[in-house]
Scaffold this active site. Structure first.
Site, mmCIF file in Angstrom:
data_model
loop_
_atom_site.group_PDB
_atom_site.id
_atom_site.type_symbol
_atom_site.label_atom_id
_atom_site.label_comp_id
_atom_site.label_asym_id
_atom_site.label_seq_id
_atom_site.Cartn_x
_atom_site.Cartn_y
_atom_site.Cartn_z
ATOM 1 N N ARG A 113 0.694 -1.008 -0.198
ATOM 2 C CA ARG A 113 0.078 0.478 -0.093
ATOM 3 C C ARG A 113 0.778 1.706 0.200
ATOM 4 O O ARG A 113 1.934 1.034 0.552
ATOM 5 C CB ARG A 113 -1.168 0.124 1.193
ATOM 6 N N HIS A 143 -16.766 45.362 -8.589
ATOM 7 C CA HIS A 143 -17.955 45.793 -7.910
ATOM 8 C C HIS A 143 -18.960 44.361 -7.631
ATOM 9 O O HIS A 143 -19.079 44.289 -5.875
ATOM 10 C CB HIS A 143 -18.422 47.093 -8.473
ATOM 11 N N ARG A 187 -18.240 52.893 3.268
ATOM 12 C CA ARG A 187 -18.555 52.821 2.404
ATOM 13 C C ARG A 187 -19.396 53.638 2.325
ATOM 14 O O ARG A 187 -20.487 53.608 1.745
ATOM 15 C CB ARG A 187 -18.125 51.751 0.762
ATOM 16 N N ARG A 227 -15.584 56.145 5.935
ATOM 17 C CA ARG A 227 -15.137 56.700 4.679
ATOM 18 C C ARG A 227 -15.586 57.766 3.803
ATOM 19 O O ARG A 227 -17.087 57.844 3.378
ATOM 20 C CB ARG A 227 -13.830 55.507 3.436
ATOM 21 N N GLU A 230 -4.329 54.356 -0.286
ATOM 22 C CA GLU A 230 -3.939 54.314 -1.479
ATOM 23 C C GLU A 230 -3.548 54.124 -2.756
ATOM 24 O O GLU A 230 -4.236 53.710 -3.953
ATOM 25 C CB GLU A 230 -5.602 53.599 -1.847
ATOM 26 N N GLY A 251 -5.590 50.644 1.646
ATOM 27 C CA GLY A 251 -6.612 49.624 1.048
ATOM 28 C C GLY A 251 -6.259 49.751 0.077
ATOM 29 O O GLY A 251 -5.516 49.652 -0.753
ATOM 30 N N THR A 252 -5.941 48.420 -0.027
ATOM 31 C CA THR A 252 -4.996 47.405 -0.947
ATOM 32 C C THR A 252 -5.351 46.576 -2.153
ATOM 33 O O THR A 252 -4.801 46.842 -2.897
ATOM 34 C CB THR A 252 -4.454 46.439 0.127
ATOM 35 N N ASN A 253 -7.123 47.294 -2.305
ATOM 36 C CA ASN A 253 -7.477 46.480 -3.613
ATOM 37 C C ASN A 253 -7.339 48.106 -4.606
ATOM 38 O O ASN A 253 -6.574 47.281 -6.040
ATOM 39 C CB ASN A 253 -8.735 47.706 -3.687
ATOM 40 N N ASP A 254 -6.831 49.113 -4.513
ATOM 41 C CA ASP A 254 -6.927 49.881 -5.425
ATOM 42 C C ASP A 254 -5.389 50.481 -5.454
ATOM 43 O O ASP A 254 -4.312 50.300 -6.332
ATOM 44 C CB ASP A 254 -7.411 51.239 -5.070
ATOM 45 N N CYS A 256 -7.570 47.758 4.567
ATOM 46 C CA CYS A 256 -9.671 47.799 4.727
ATOM 47 C C CYS A 256 -9.360 47.426 3.152
ATOM 48 O O CYS A 256 -10.870 46.966 3.267
ATOM 49 C CB CYS A 256 -10.023 48.890 5.184
#
Length: 845
Positions: free
Chosen positions: A76, A424, A531, A587, A714, A735-738, A800
């Site tokens: 096995r 979005h 937001r 914000r 950002e 703001g790590t997205n932008d 955030c």
């Protein structure tokens, strides 16, 4: 043999480790240490198997010599992690013509022929690599089937079936080693998370037949249910069977416990059944885990062939870990470490039942977890109409915009043609717990004809029923069978333990009272990002907002904003009351104003009528506001500086709500965040205006309050110039997205079109919008944090962006000295568990 680390007899003291011989070998040693009836076993190390794959066999005759004369063996796999798989087991090695004749005398010709036939066919397929179809024509049973199998083998290979035990074993070992080293096997296990150089061990074990006279058979038993995690003896037993046959066949299968539907092991062999339960309970207590016991009964006597962790659903994993901790078998810290943070998402949302049949009609990016069924609608208005009829619907859009917010709230799930993990639809979907699949580019969306077409040509129109699986990124035809969310007391207790262990704060991104209540229910440490623009898309407010945009002067804008002020104040008052004294970071208005204006002619005509203006004036004004790149244009703090009336109104609403909420509850200390800052002077201008509003509200209300002002970092420049900006702030929230979007020069909405190609070709290790880029974006975070802290030692640091809920991001933030992370409300439990695990690892490391 015991002193040879490559081929080791499994004894209580043999040098066997998970990292060198694999999990199965180590578990068997533990069972031996418990004095359980484990057949004699030899373990081959990763190193030995690698050598075998390269053509260097160990002393196979010495391995055979470890077993009683004439014993049959099985081989096995033993990988480091059982989830990585391995080649299938081969049973009854060592049987040949002479041994067959002996077995005919002891167990009867039928059972003996069955053993021999099984080995011949398994050897042919797995070792000689012959086509399994060659045995399809074989008819009959016993000696007749054996004879035909041997003749088929000899005809295909043009040589006699091997009769020497060592020869047979060597061929099996070589075959299994090479199967592990093969390209397809390597890719398969890498997809399951195994490193490219993962090793394989093998165990050679003496066969216990499970076939013969008396009560013989094989099966598996466990003490909990794999789906629920509740105590329940489950498993299967099959008479006259070997290995894991009981899991794959029905003929001769028995229930384990007494059952009115049929025969049971408990009734047939009560002594063996009690022995099995005792062994399983001992394994659970001493191996400190719920174990699935693989066993054989031979002439009424129990033999334990193997033990492995019980396969479990996410809800079972939580319940099992908590139960083991409650009984003192493991510590609370270890219970926390045994639950994968990401598996919690399956508990928080409805999911497609794992047993359900899936009719997949399209794929996209799994943007927000959970699953839902509904009828297709193509606009937010249609979604709201369906909700008013209590009719579940799926909102289908090319991509969503802020105008779709109400439709998203009304829908059961969202499907978009475009977009990525931080688009979005994805961000809002995760925020409100709405299943979402974005970037379904292999489907054709026709918004005029109101149809979507799958890659196989099937067409689905408005009103047709589909299921969106946001956890798997799949779109299914019709209504799939569902499994409900499981937020029970056990889940809550695990979360309480996580709260005690974690050493970094977890806040939620929440824009509405419903979001805030969800965050509160999950014990978030406050709101890290509210937001405010989403509050303006309510129908009654949108017209007022548009009127403000069309106002000619600052005085006119203030007059219109006076009508929005009480609405905003009520929103903030609700948020403050729900959070009961927890910090709420608001914000200020961020998006470009054009997002609030209608893009189609019908909407523009409605707006002209509402504002009592000529249509030409409306279209001309909308054209004048059009920007080439609105995401880098007049938005965020730039609006606050050039159209200050908006921020002044919002600041007043925040401060008046602070006074209202503090009257009948815990004191509120609002946090006001300025978005898209890139220069110190921007902060100075907004801070002066906000301070003036605060002073006015204090005087008017004859009440005192405090507030904290901070910046959303950002833009790369804000991170680099954090030393200049920080002295004017109480906090910096990244703001790590932008910030990712601007650092890479990538549109987060469009990157999904090519991101999978980039990841596959190694340009990026992961989608940087999904997993924080700790090298590039992370360096900006570190620089911003270091420079901000150097200029203002007490400043609060956080992230955030959507990365805040990822365990990898939380590890980065802990190491960089951040105070908290903020994420979507439904990701708060995942983040809390990840934070607890990181703190525990730090403590023991």
């Amino acid at each position: 043999m015991e002193n040879n680390p490559d081929t080791t007899l499994v004894t209580q003291t043999a040098p066997i480790a998970n990292e060198t011989h694999g999990g199965r070998a180590k578990c068997l040693q533990r069972l031996v240490r418990l004095d359980l009836p484990v057949p004699r076993t030899v373990a081959l190390s990763f190193k030995a198997v690698h050598k075998i794959g390269a053509g260097h066999l160990p002393d196979v005759q010495a391995v055979v010599a470890q077993f009683p004369k004439g014993a049959l063996m099985c081989v096995r796999p033993s990988s480091e992690d059982p989830d990585w798989g391995g080649p299938g087991a081969v049973l009854n090695i060592g049987i040949n013509d002479a041994r067959f004749a002996e077995l005919c005398e002891t167990m009867g010709e039928g059972p003996a022929a069955s053993l021999y036939t099984r080995f011949v066919q398994s050897y042919a397929v797995n070792v000689a690599r012959l086509d399994p179809d060659m045995f399809d024509e074989i008819e009959g049973e016993g000696r007749e089937a054996l004879g035909e199998s041997l003749r088929a083998y000899e005809a295909e290979t043009e040589e006699a079936f091997p009769q020497d035990t060592a020869t047979q074993l060597a061929a099996v070992l070589r075959s299994m080693a090479r199967a592990w080293e093969g390209t397809s096997a390597r890719l398969l296990r890498q997809a399951k998370g195994a490193p490219a150089d993962a090793g394989l061990g093998l165990v050679v074990q003496e066969m216990v037949f499970g076939i013969g006279s008396g009560q013989c058979g094989s099966g598996v038993l466990q003490l909990v249910d794999s789906d629920s995690g509740l105590p329940q003896i489950t498993g299967r037993y099959m008479c006259q069977s070997q290995g894991r046959d009981a899991l794959h066949g029905d003929a001769g299968a028995m229930y384990l416990t007494r059952d009115p539907r049929g025969a049971s092991l408990e009734e047939a062999v009560p002594e063996a059944f009690e022995t099995l339960k005792t062994h399983a309970a001992l394994m659970r207590a001493r191996l400190r885990a719920e174990m699935q016991v693989e066993f054989v009964i031979d002439e009424g006597k129990v033999h334990i062939l193997d033990g492995m962790r019980v396969p479990r659903s996410s809800r079972a994993a939580v319940r099992i870990a908590v139960a083991l901790a409650d009984e003192g078998i493991i510590s609370r810290e270890e219970a926390l470490m045994r639950v994968q943070p990401r598996t919690l998402t399956e508990l928080l949302h409805r999911q497609v039942d794992p047993s359900a049949k899936r009719d997949v009609i399209g794929h996209g990016i799994a943007a927000s977890p959970g699953a839902a069924t509904g009828k297709i609608v193509f606009s937010a208005t249609e979604a709201q109409a369906a909700a008013s009829r209590s009719e579940p619907c799926i909102l289908v859009r090319r991509e969503t915009s802020p105008e779709d917010i109400r439709g998203m709230h009304a829908a059961q799930a969202v499907l978009t043609e475009r977009g990525g993990i931080t688009s979005h639809a994805a961000v809002i979907g995760r925020g409100i717990g709405l299943p979402c699949v974005v970037g379904a580019s292999n489907m054709t969306f026709d918004l005029v004809k109101k149809t979507i077409t799958g890659p196989d040509g099937r067409v689905f129109a408005a009103g047709d029923e589909i299921t969106v699986d946001g956890s798997a990124g799949e779109i299914l035809a019709g209504a799939a069978k569902m499994q409900e969310a499981a937020l029970d007391e056990t889940f809550q207790r695990l979360m309480d333990w996580a709260e005690e262990a974690a050493d970094i704060g977890i806040r939620a991104n929440a824009d509405t009272p419903a979001d805030a209540q969800t965050a509160r229910n999950f014990d978030a440490h406050g709101i890290g990002l509210c937001r405010t623009e989403h509050m303006f898309f309510e129908p009654g407010r949108l017209t007022v907002m548009r009127e403000m945009i069309f106002a000619e002067s600052g005085e006119d804008r203030r007059a219109v904003l006076e009508r929005l002020l009480p609405m905003q104040r009520d929103d903030f008052t609700q948020l403050f009351r729900i959070m009961q004294g927890q910090p709420v970071c608001i914000r200020l208005f961020d998006p470009p104003l054009h997002e609030f204006l209608p893009a189609d002619k019908a909407g523009q005509r409605e707006l002209a009528e509402a504002l009592d203006l000529p249509l030409s004036d409306v279209t001309r004004r909308i054209d004048a506001m059009t920007e080439y790149n609105p995401m880098l244009g007049l938005r965020g703090v730039r609006l606050g500086v050039t159209v200050p009336e908006i921020y002044e109104m919002q600041a007043r609403a925040i401060f008046e709500a602070t006074i209202d909420a503090s009257r009948d509850g815990d004191p509120v200390v609002p946090e006001i965040m300025i978005p898209l800052v890139s220069a110190r002077r921007e902060v100075e201008l907004v801070k002066t205006a906000v301070d003036a509003v605060a002073a006015a509200v204090r005087n008017e209300g004859d009440a005192d309050f405090t507030y904290r002002l901070g910046v959303m970092v950002e833009t790369p420049r804000a991170a680099l110039r954090a030393g200049e900006i920080a002295p004017h702030c109480s906090f910096l929230s990244f703001g790590t997205n932008d910030l990712t979007q601007m650092t890479y020069g990538l549109s987060r909405d469009d990157a999904g079109r090519f991101m999978s190609d980039y990841v596959q070709q190694g340009v990026f290790p992961e989608d940087p919008f999904h997993v924080l880029d700790v090298d590039g974006v992370g360096e900006l975070l570190k620089l911003g944090a270091e420079r901000g802290r150097a200029a203002q030692p007490g400043i609060t640091l956080s992230i955030c962006g959507e990365h805040g809920g990822n365990p990898e991001s939380i590890a980065f933030c802990r190491a960089a000295g951040f105070d908290y992370v903020s994420c979507s409300p439904f990701r708060v439990p995942v983040a809390r568990l990840a934070a607890a695990q990181l703190a525990i690892l730090h403590k023991i490391g």
